[in-house]
Write a protein that holds these residues in place. Structure first.
Motif, mmCIF file in Angstrom:
data_model
loop_
_atom_site.group_PDB
_atom_site.id
_atom_site.type_symbol
_atom_site.label_atom_id
_atom_site.label_comp_id
_atom_site.label_asym_id
_atom_site.label_seq_id
_atom_site.Cartn_x
_atom_site.Cartn_y
_atom_site.Cartn_z
ATOM 1 N N ASN A 186 28.605 13.978 -13.092
ATOM 2 C CA ASN A 186 29.611 12.907 -13.127
ATOM 3 C C ASN A 186 28.990 11.548 -12.825
ATOM 4 N N LYS A 187 28.049 11.536 -11.893
ATOM 5 C CA LYS A 187 27.370 10.281 -11.556
ATOM 6 C C LYS A 187 26.549 9.794 -12.744
ATOM 7 N N VAL A 188 25.884 10.705 -13.458
ATOM 8 C CA VAL A 188 25.102 10.328 -14.638
ATOM 9 C C VAL A 188 26.010 9.704 -15.690
ATOM 10 N N LYS A 189 27.173 10.299 -15.918
ATOM 11 C CA LYS A 189 28.126 9.732 -16.879
ATOM 12 C C LYS A 189 28.553 8.327 -16.461
ATOM 13 N N PRO A 205 26.374 5.467 -24.648
ATOM 14 C CA PRO A 205 27.343 6.552 -24.871
ATOM 15 C C PRO A 205 27.005 7.784 -24.029
ATOM 16 N N THR A 206 28.012 8.594 -23.743
ATOM 17 C CA THR A 206 27.822 9.786 -22.925
ATOM 18 C C THR A 206 26.834 10.753 -23.548
ATOM 19 N N ASP A 207 26.807 10.837 -24.894
ATOM 20 C CA ASP A 207 25.906 11.792 -25.546
ATOM 21 C C ASP A 207 24.435 11.395 -25.405
ATOM 22 N N ALA A 208 24.160 10.216 -24.852
ATOM 23 C CA ALA A 208 22.778 9.820 -24.594
ATOM 24 C C ALA A 208 22.124 10.731 -23.559
ATOM 25 N N ALA A 209 22.937 11.388 -22.735
ATOM 26 C CA ALA A 209 22.407 12.199 -21.631
ATOM 27 C C ALA A 209 21.479 13.306 -22.109
ATOM 28 N N GLN A 219 15.430 0.083 -21.514
ATOM 29 C CA GLN A 219 15.533 -0.728 -20.303
ATOM 30 C C GLN A 219 16.897 -0.548 -19.647
ATOM 31 N N ARG A 220 17.934 -0.322 -20.438
ATOM 32 C CA ARG A 220 19.246 -0.007 -19.870
ATOM 33 C C ARG A 220 19.188 1.308 -19.079
ATOM 34 N N ILE A 221 18.448 2.272 -19.617
ATOM 35 C CA ILE A 221 18.284 3.544 -18.907
ATOM 36 C C ILE A 221 17.536 3.326 -17.597
ATOM 37 N N ALA A 222 16.498 2.491 -17.630
ATOM 38 C CA ALA A 222 15.746 2.187 -16.408
ATOM 39 C C ALA A 222 16.647 1.503 -15.378
ATOM 40 N N ILE A 223 17.525 0.633 -15.844
ATOM 41 C CA ILE A 223 18.472 -0.032 -14.938
ATOM 42 C C ILE A 223 19.428 1.000 -14.347
ATOM 43 N N ALA A 224 19.903 1.924 -15.190
ATOM 44 C CA ALA A 224 20.805 2.974 -14.705
ATOM 45 C C ALA A 224 20.125 3.810 -13.629
ATOM 46 N N ARG A 225 18.843 4.140 -13.838
ATOM 47 C CA ARG A 225 18.106 4.922 -12.842
ATOM 48 C C ARG A 225 18.002 4.153 -11.522
ATOM 49 N N ALA A 226 17.768 2.843 -11.613
ATOM 50 C CA ALA A 226 17.681 2.024 -10.401
ATOM 51 C C ALA A 226 19.010 1.983 -9.660
ATOM 52 N N LEU A 227 20.110 2.112 -10.403
ATOM 53 C CA LEU A 227 21.444 2.042 -9.793
ATOM 54 C C LEU A 227 21.914 3.381 -9.218
ATOM 55 N N ALA A 228 21.175 4.454 -9.490
ATOM 56 C CA ALA A 228 21.651 5.802 -9.173
ATOM 57 C C ALA A 228 22.048 5.969 -7.714
ATOM 58 N N SER A 255 7.908 3.428 -18.484
ATOM 59 C CA SER A 255 8.528 3.668 -17.178
ATOM 60 C C SER A 255 9.429 4.894 -17.164
ATOM 61 N N LEU A 256 9.638 5.532 -18.330
ATOM 62 C CA LEU A 256 10.484 6.713 -18.403
ATOM 63 C C LEU A 256 9.641 7.918 -18.824
ATOM 64 N N ASN A 257 9.851 9.060 -18.171
ATOM 65 C CA ASN A 257 9.120 10.281 -18.494
ATOM 66 C C ASN A 257 9.524 10.760 -19.888
ATOM 67 N N PRO A 258 8.586 10.783 -20.849
ATOM 68 C CA PRO A 258 8.945 11.112 -22.232
ATOM 69 C C PRO A 258 9.387 12.552 -22.434
ATOM 70 N N SER A 259 9.055 13.450 -21.501
ATOM 71 C CA SER A 259 9.395 14.866 -21.662
ATOM 72 C C SER A 259 10.732 15.239 -21.028
ATOM 73 N N MET A 260 11.362 14.299 -20.363
ATOM 74 C CA MET A 260 12.642 14.571 -19.699
ATOM 75 C C MET A 260 13.795 13.975 -20.494
ATOM 76 N N THR A 261 14.942 14.646 -20.478
ATOM 77 C CA THR A 261 16.131 14.058 -21.081
ATOM 78 C C THR A 261 16.636 12.925 -20.197
ATOM 79 N N ILE A 262 17.514 12.116 -20.751
ATOM 80 C CA ILE A 262 18.060 10.998 -19.974
ATOM 81 C C ILE A 262 18.852 11.516 -18.784
ATOM 82 N N GLU A 263 19.561 12.618 -18.963
ATOM 83 C CA GLU A 263 20.304 13.194 -17.844
ATOM 84 C C GLU A 263 19.354 13.616 -16.728
ATOM 85 N N GLN A 264 18.228 14.240 -17.087
ATOM 86 C CA GLN A 264 17.255 14.652 -16.076
ATOM 87 C C GLN A 264 16.653 13.447 -15.354
#
Length: 287
Positions: A127-130, A139-143, A156-165, A100-109
């Motif tokens: 700031n919203k990504v943080k 952690p912030t460096d995950a971005a 899955q936490r990242i997918a949840i974060a994307r849903a909350l954006a 469900s996550l684009n493998p070529s994009m960073t988490i921030e992207q």
């Protein structure tokens, strides 16, 4: 009583057949509602129609009858353009955190993509990504990292974060923890609960697992062959189920005690056989 955020009334979903096949009636006269800040667990075995209901809410399944209303607005037959206006209110977390996550994009992207699409850019987006990473306990460096650098639970936490954006009011969670091991499941389910308590978001939690339903839900609806056969308060439905199908689901749920598990398996087989005999007798009586 608080007005419903989502109202599904007498919903039919019918997939066209094609090439000589008959149309498939996936859902029949399904009705349920979800109030703001509430979790309704939608439970059933594979093929019961539970994912189809989630897809219908998201505008991804053809509504053949009945209605779906969100905050009083009928969203049953919106165009793609109209559906995009709902993106800020209704989001989804899919089953597989690996695809469900684009493998070529960073988490921030990944997290900034829905923000940018809605006009949030630059420092505000960063700031919203943080803030999103903090919400899902990463952690912030995950971005700056790629999805492949994270475990299944972290993805899955990242997918949840994307849903909350976009600060949605409703999230459809489609088997959102079924691909995770049990210990990771528990942590992610706790995260769903924490986020709901902090934001007031409502969930339609689609799952085959009654233990998951007990963990996160306020109310439960049980689907069997495209129809809701039982629904109500989570303690009632999971603690003292009335419908034979719900009872079978409960008996199929694993327990840590091998002896108790064996007894439950035997009881489930007995119930299936008893219900088969009753169906045969009813069929014979109608001849």
């Amino acid at each position: 009583m608080t007005a419903s955020l989502l109202e599904v009334t007498d919903l039919d979903v019918i997939y066209p057949g094609g090439r000589g096949r008959k149309p498939f009636h996936a859902l029949r006269s399904v009705s349920l509602d979800i109030r703001p800040g509430e979790t309704v667990g939608l439970v059933g075995e594979s093929g019961s129609g539970k994912t189809t209901l989630g897809r219908a809410v998201l505008g991804l399944a053809p509504v053949g009858g009945g209605s779906i209303r969100f905050d009083g607005r009928d969203i049953s037959h919106l165009s793609r353009r109209e559906r995009r206006t709902l993106a800020g209110d209704i989001q989804v977390v899919f089953q597989d955190p690996y695809s469900s996550l684009n493998p070529s994009m960073t988490i921030e992207q990944i997290l900034a993509e829905p923000l940018t699409a809605n006009g949030v850019e630059g420092r505000a987006a960063r700031n919203k990504v943080k803030d999103l990473l903090d919400k899902v306990r990463l952690p912030t460096d995950a971005a700056g990292r790629l999805p492949k650098e994270f475990s299944g639970g972290q993805r899955q936490r990242i997918a949840i974060a994307r849903a909350l954006a976009l600060d949605p009011r409703l999230i459809v969670a489609d088997e959102a923890v079924s691909a995770l091991d049990l210990s990771t499941q528990a942590r992610v389910l706790d995260l769903f609960v924490e986020i709901q308590e902090a934001t007031g978001v409502a969930y339609l939690f689609v799952t085959h697992d009654l233990s998951v339903v007990r963990h996160v839900s306020h109310r439960v609806a049980v689907l069997y062959r495209g129809e809701i056969v039982e629904q109500g308060d989570v303690a009632q439905v999971t603690g003292a189920p009335e419908h034979p199908y719900t009872q079978r689901l409960f008996m199929a749920a694993p327990v840590p005690d091998p002896d108790r598990q064996e007894r439950r398996r035997a009881e489930r087989l007995r119930m299936i056989e008893q219900q088969r005999e009753q169906a045969e007798q009813a069929g014979a009586g109608g001849v």
